[in-house]
Scaffold this motif. Structure first.
Motif, short mmCIF file in Angstrom:
data_model
loop_
_atom_site.label_atom_id
_atom_site.label_comp_id
_atom_site.label_asym_id
_atom_site.label_seq_id
_atom_site.Cartn_x
_atom_site.Cartn_y
_atom_site.Cartn_z
N ALA A 127 0.84 -1.20 0.00
CA ALA A 127 0.00 0.00 0.00
C ALA A 127 0.88 1.25 0.00
O ALA A 127 1.94 1.27 0.59
CB ALA A 127 -0.92 0.00 1.22
N ILE A 128 0.40 2.27 -0.69
CA ILE A 128 1.04 3.58 -0.69
C ILE A 128 0.13 4.51 0.10
O ILE A 128 -1.06 4.64 -0.22
CB ILE A 128 1.22 4.13 -2.13
N LYS A 129 0.71 5.17 1.11
CA LYS A 129 -0.06 6.11 1.93
C LYS A 129 0.56 7.49 1.82
O LYS A 129 1.75 7.63 1.55
CB LYS A 129 -0.07 5.65 3.39
N ALA A 130 -0.26 8.50 2.04
CA ALA A 130 0.22 9.89 1.94
C ALA A 130 1.18 10.18 3.09
O ALA A 130 0.82 9.99 4.25
CB ALA A 130 -0.97 10.85 1.98
N PRO A 131 2.39 10.64 2.79
CA PRO A 131 3.34 10.95 3.85
C PRO A 131 3.06 12.30 4.51
O PRO A 131 3.61 12.61 5.56
CB PRO A 131 4.68 10.97 3.11
N MET A 132 2.19 13.10 3.87
CA MET A 132 1.85 14.44 4.37
C MET A 132 0.52 14.86 3.75
O MET A 132 0.09 14.29 2.75
CB MET A 132 2.95 15.42 3.99
N PRO A 133 -0.14 15.85 4.33
CA PRO A 133 -1.37 16.34 3.71
C PRO A 133 -1.05 17.02 2.37
O PRO A 133 0.03 17.58 2.20
CB PRO A 133 -1.92 17.35 4.72
N GLY A 134 -1.99 16.94 1.45
CA GLY A 134 -1.76 17.57 0.16
C GLY A 134 -2.92 17.40 -0.79
O GLY A 134 -4.02 16.99 -0.39
N LEU A 135 -2.67 17.71 -2.06
CA LEU A 135 -3.69 17.66 -3.11
C LEU A 135 -3.19 16.74 -4.23
O LEU A 135 -2.06 16.86 -4.68
CB LEU A 135 -3.91 19.08 -3.67
N ILE A 136 -4.06 15.83 -4.66
CA ILE A 136 -3.70 14.91 -5.75
C ILE A 136 -3.78 15.67 -7.07
O ILE A 136 -4.85 16.14 -7.46
CB ILE A 136 -4.64 13.68 -5.79
N LEU A 137 -2.65 15.79 -7.77
CA LEU A 137 -2.61 16.50 -9.06
C LEU A 137 -2.84 15.55 -10.23
O LEU A 137 -3.38 15.95 -11.26
CB LEU A 137 -1.27 17.21 -9.24
#
Length: 161
Positions: free
Chosen positions: A94-104
């Motif tokens: 699984a790939i998880k977000a390492p920080m908050p952000g926006l999917i481009l």
């Protein structure tokens, strides 16, 4: 007690040498990778062809015959007996977000076969674009985000089969 080394030749012949036997080895360097070895009054021309120091494996040529040799010391043997393999890594599923952000951008789709280091998605965080590359070969099981989604730290992005 002298250290012992387990040698495996072509995965079929196994023997153990200790430090005392190694000290009595009659070997003379004859170049960067070549040696002249005397064993029981028999001469041998030995050349190291390839080495993998992390795996402790070597390809050697002895009198024009090539052999694959693996060497393990006492610690290597103990680690192996405990069921731990050196150099093995955990499989990433699984790939998880390492920080908050926006999917481009999402570059893959469910069911797609991907190769290691192939682009998966781009996450914008702190005004920087972060490209996520596949950590391994595999098949995409699920994609939990879409282009334009805001994500939180630790949120699931992509899952592998």
């Amino acid at each position: 007690m002298p250290s012992k080394y387990k040698l495996s030749v072509n995965n079929s012949i196994h023997f153990i040498l200790d430090e005392i036997e190694l000290k009595h080895l009659d070997a003379v360097r004859d170049g960067k990778t070549k040696f002249h070895v005397l064993k029981e009054n028999q001469p041998f021309q030995v050349e190291i062809i390839t080495t993998n120091f992390l795996a402790k494996t070597y390809t050697i040529k002895v009198n024009n015959n090539t052999y694959e040799v693996a060497i393990s010391n006492d610690l290597d043997q103990l680690i192996s007996s405990l069921g731990i393999e050196r150099g093995k890594t955990k499989v990433v599923n699984a790939i998880k977000a390492p920080m908050p952000g926006l999917i481009l951008e999402v570059s893959v789709s469910v069911g797609q076969t991907v190769k290691e280091n192939e682009p998966l998605l781009i996450l914008e965080a702190m005004k920087m674009e972060n490209s996520f590359l596949s950590p391994r070969d595999g098949i995409i099981k699920s994609i939990a985000v879409e282009k334009g989604n805001a994500v939180e730290k630790g949120q699931l992005l992509i899952e592998f089969e």
